[in-house]
Design an enzyme around this catalytic site. Structure first.
Site, mmCIF file in Angstrom:
data_model
loop_
_atom_site.group_PDB
_atom_site.id
_atom_site.type_symbol
_atom_site.label_atom_id
_atom_site.label_comp_id
_atom_site.label_asym_id
_atom_site.label_seq_id
_atom_site.Cartn_x
_atom_site.Cartn_y
_atom_site.Cartn_z
ATOM 1 N N GLY A 12 0.778 -1.089 -0.069
ATOM 2 C CA GLY A 12 -0.046 0.064 0.048
ATOM 3 C C GLY A 12 0.836 1.144 0.025
ATOM 4 O O GLY A 12 1.986 1.250 0.493
ATOM 5 N N ARG A 14 -2.252 8.005 3.476
ATOM 6 C CA ARG A 14 -2.801 8.842 4.459
ATOM 7 C C ARG A 14 -1.660 9.372 5.617
ATOM 8 O O ARG A 14 -1.754 10.077 6.302
ATOM 9 C CB ARG A 14 -3.834 8.098 5.471
ATOM 10 C CG ARG A 14 -4.952 8.072 4.497
ATOM 11 C CD ARG A 14 -6.012 7.141 5.120
ATOM 12 N NE ARG A 14 -5.896 5.834 4.599
ATOM 13 C CZ ARG A 14 -6.537 4.870 5.196
ATOM 14 N NH1 ARG A 14 -7.339 4.943 6.043
ATOM 15 N NH2 ARG A 14 -6.143 3.427 4.702
ATOM 16 N N ALA A 50 35.669 20.382 34.628
ATOM 17 C CA ALA A 50 34.733 21.172 33.929
ATOM 18 C C ALA A 50 34.992 21.937 32.555
ATOM 19 O O ALA A 50 36.154 22.579 32.912
ATOM 20 C CB ALA A 50 33.974 21.991 35.037
ATOM 21 N N SER A 76 39.991 22.192 34.779
ATOM 22 C CA SER A 76 38.867 23.051 33.998
ATOM 23 C C SER A 76 39.044 23.862 32.787
ATOM 24 O O SER A 76 40.443 24.390 32.695
ATOM 25 C CB SER A 76 38.204 23.524 35.122
ATOM 26 O OG SER A 76 37.927 22.901 36.112
HETATM 27 C C1 UD1 Z 1 -8.056 -2.721 5.903
HETATM 28 C C2 UD1 Z 1 -9.104 -3.670 5.819
HETATM 29 C C3 UD1 Z 1 -10.111 -3.590 6.911
HETATM 30 C C4 UD1 Z 1 -9.517 -3.492 8.398
HETATM 31 C C5 UD1 Z 1 -8.329 -2.593 8.422
HETATM 32 C C6 UD1 Z 1 -7.705 -3.140 9.670
HETATM 33 C C7 UD1 Z 1 -9.305 -4.216 3.486
HETATM 34 C C8 UD1 Z 1 -10.120 -3.958 2.017
HETATM 35 N N1 UD1 Z 1 -9.947 -3.674 4.802
HETATM 36 O O1 UD1 Z 1 -8.408 -1.569 5.694
HETATM 37 O O2 UD1 Z 1 -11.284 -4.487 6.826
HETATM 38 O O3 UD1 Z 1 -10.371 -3.295 9.171
HETATM 39 O O4 UD1 Z 1 -7.578 -2.965 7.098
HETATM 40 O O5 UD1 Z 1 -6.470 -2.115 9.864
HETATM 41 O O6 UD1 Z 1 -8.365 -5.137 3.598
HETATM 42 N N2 UD1 Z 1 -2.247 -3.406 0.520
HETATM 43 C C9 UD1 Z 1 -1.511 -4.074 -0.560
HETATM 44 N N3 UD1 Z 1 -1.676 -3.938 -1.797
HETATM 45 C C10 UD1 Z 1 -3.133 -3.054 -2.094
HETATM 46 C C11 UD1 Z 1 -3.914 -2.460 -1.127
HETATM 47 C C12 UD1 Z 1 -3.190 -2.703 0.373
HETATM 48 O O7 UD1 Z 1 -0.646 -4.817 -0.269
HETATM 49 O O8 UD1 Z 1 -3.213 -2.810 -3.254
HETATM 50 C C13 UD1 Z 1 -1.931 -3.661 1.888
HETATM 51 C C14 UD1 Z 1 -1.509 -2.241 2.648
HETATM 52 O O9 UD1 Z 1 -0.004 -1.966 2.622
HETATM 53 C C15 UD1 Z 1 -1.828 -2.617 4.210
HETATM 54 C C16 UD1 Z 1 -2.971 -3.563 3.812
HETATM 55 O O10 UD1 Z 1 -3.024 -4.048 2.682
HETATM 56 O O11 UD1 Z 1 -0.758 -3.323 4.653
HETATM 57 C C17 UD1 Z 1 -4.321 -3.003 4.165
HETATM 58 O O12 UD1 Z 1 -4.518 -1.676 3.318
HETATM 59 P P1 UD1 Z 1 -4.853 -0.359 3.954
HETATM 60 O O13 UD1 Z 1 -5.401 0.489 2.510
HETATM 61 O O14 UD1 Z 1 -4.219 -0.008 4.786
HETATM 62 O O15 UD1 Z 1 -6.684 -0.978 4.310
HETATM 63 P P2 UD1 Z 1 -7.399 -0.353 5.470
HETATM 64 O O16 UD1 Z 1 -8.240 0.761 4.942
HETATM 65 O O17 UD1 Z 1 -6.603 0.271 6.642
HETATM 66 CA CA CA Z 2 -4.667 -0.003 7.200
#
Ligand code: UD1
Ligand code: CA
Length: 455
Positions: free
Chosen positions: A14, A18, A365, A390
């Site tokens: 990801g 944010r 010191a 010192s």
């Molecule tokens: C996700 C969950 C949500 C859960 C929350 C907990 C999904 C769809 N939702 O939401 O239900 O309550 O985590 O913290 O999974 N990632 C990838 N490739 C991608 C997209 C994401 O590797 O294409 C990885 C991100 O790096 C991360 C994880 O998946 O480690 C979750 O992605 P993120 O976008 O953080 O999901 P949340 O909105 O937090």
């Molecule tokens: Ca997350």
């Protein structure tokens, strides 16, 4: 747990949008180390049959951070479900259980993962076991929708949830255990017809339910399952890490006078009967020996402090400081890349860099090792039993032999033999009555009617 039966996929592709950062999210530190390292260590403790980390394009630093663990690159990023599918080739022929963990959920413990795996292997043989929790603010977490019999029916992402579903407080932590035989066939059924237009891993539950498989849910503690999406979450996670580290320090035999004000690194090592005053910060790479005392308001990193040493208040120990037994480092003293041998005292207002301070030496010191000439660094070697008066500048490279005495206010730029006395001050001149004559001269020069200047 059988070593051959469990593997893990860590999702870390990801963008971490944010976080508003140029650093990939999973490399933001907690307790001084990248958050993903916490997770990798926990997984190592479980002796996984294999672990694969899914990274995004252009994330060499993440690849380095998890090495030697293999990685696969997800490109383009189409969602967490698609991310797991990226790892498919690495699981050819694997029939055990697969844990899927998120790199941004790093505080989970070994015990909790163990409970989840046990739930996956329960007699009901659920295809998927999901770790749920009840966060104080459910916010954007996915909601767990349970059937009347308590089994899990679906996970609904916050962006797709109805008001009734949003009112559910039981949330998805993201951590799941899936039967390895059923994982990839179920993922193939996912589509991206949702608010985010992504392939959600969470839809695996509905897919499993539709295929007639059961799904189980296990509840975990909120402080293990916080998902880090913003720097506000990062600070909340750091607070949890610090609470844990303070607890471990005290249970391990250290006295923390004001625990909440002390900050540790993940790797801080403390001996028995160590006392730590308020406001002390430990950066990475610090070890503290038995009965050492760290007085208030010190900043310490990359330093070894031996048994019985006393440090602070207000000391700064930088990487390469090696403080031997019973040495004393006092207020406003900075030490870098220097060995301070046993029983040496450096008690006030001093900089010691690239140096050795011999056993039982006493550094007065205001002593400064002038280790940098604007181009290169040089060493200062202070022998055992040396006394440095010192306000002395030691212009490196320079060697002070054992037992030598340096007069206060010296600028030492040449080596001093053992047991010698070195003095470099200009001689002092006292002029009898000179003070009084000076005052009279100044008063006479004052213009009539002007006032005395106040200080
Ligand atoms: C996700 C969950 C949500 C859960 C929350 C907990 C999904 C769809 N939702 O939401 O239900 O309550 O985590 O913290 O999974 N990632 C990838 N490739 C991608 C997209 C994401 O590797 O294409 C990885 C991100 O790096 C991360 C994880 O998946 O480690 C979750 O992605 P993120 O976008 O953080 O999901 P949340 O909105 O937090
Ligand atoms: Ca997350």
């Amino acid at each position: 747990m059988s070593k051959n039966k469990t593997a893990a996929i860590v999702l870390a592709a990801g963008l971490g949008t944010r976080m508003k950062s140029t650093l990939p999210k999973v490399l933001h530190p907690l307790g001084g180390v990248p958050m993903i390292r916490h997770l990798m260590e926990t997984l190592d403790g479980l002796e996984m049959e294999r672990i694969v980390v899914v990274v995004g394009e252009d994330m060499p630093a993440v690849v380095d951070s998890v090495a030697p663990c293999p990685t696969v690159t997800q490109t383009p990023r189409l969602g967490s479900g698609d991310a797991v599918l990226t790892a498919r080739a690495a699981f050819e022929g694997f029939t055990g259980d697969v844990l899927v963990v998120y790199g941004d959920t790093p505080l989970i413990t070994k015990e909790t993962l163990g409970r989840l795996i046990t739930a996956r292997r329960a007699p009901l043989d659920p295809a998927v076991a999901v770790l749920g929790f009840c966060p104080a603010e459910p916010g954007r977490y996915g909601r767990l929708i349970l059937a009347p019999d308590g089994t899990l029916e679906a996970i609904i992402e916050a962006g797709d949830a109805s008001p009734e579903q949003l009112a559910v407080g039981f949330c998805n932590s993201g951590v799941i255990a899936v039967d390895g035989k059923r994982l990839f066939p179920l993922l193939e059924k996912l589509d991206n017809g949702n608010a985010a237009g992504e392939y959600y891993l969470t839809d695996i539950v509905a897919a499993a339910t539709a295929a007639g498989f059961a799904c189980a849910v296990v509840e975990g503690a909120g402080d293990e399952l916080i998902g880090i999406n913003t720097r506000v979450d990062l600070a909340a996670a750091e607070a949890i890490v610090q609470r844990r580290l303070r607890g471990q320090a005290m249970l391990g035999g250290a006295t923390l006078i004001d625990p909440a004000s002390v900050y540790f690194s993940h790797d801080t090592l403390l001996g028995k009967d160590v006392t730590i005053g308020p406001g002390v910060v430990f950066g990475p790479g610090v070890s503290v020996g038995n009965k050492a005392e760290i007085r208030p308001f010190c900043h310490i990193e990359g330093t070894s402090i031996a048994a019985g040493a006393v440090v602070g208040p207000f000391a700064r120990l930088r990487p390469g400081a090696d403080i031997a037994e019973d040495a004393h480092i006092g207020n406003f003293v900075e030490i870098k890349n220097a060995a301070v041998e046993s029983g040496a005292k450096i008690n006030h207002l001093t900089y010691i860099g690239d140096a050795r301070v011999g056993a039982k030496a006493n550094v007065g010191a205001g002593t400064i090792t002038c280790n940098y000439d604007g181009f290169s660094k040089s060493r200062t070697d202070i022998g055992g039993g040396v006394f440095i008066g010192s306000n002395t500048a030691l212009v490196a490279p320079v060697k002070i032999g054992d037992g030598a005495i340096i007069g206060a206010g010296s600028v030492i730029s040449e080596d001093v033999e053992a047991n010698a006395l070195a003095l470099t001050r200009a001689g002092q001149k006292n002029i009898k009555g000179g003070g009084e004559r000076y005052r009279q001269r100044r008063r006479a020069a004052r213009k009539p009617g002007t006032k005395k200047t106040e200080h």
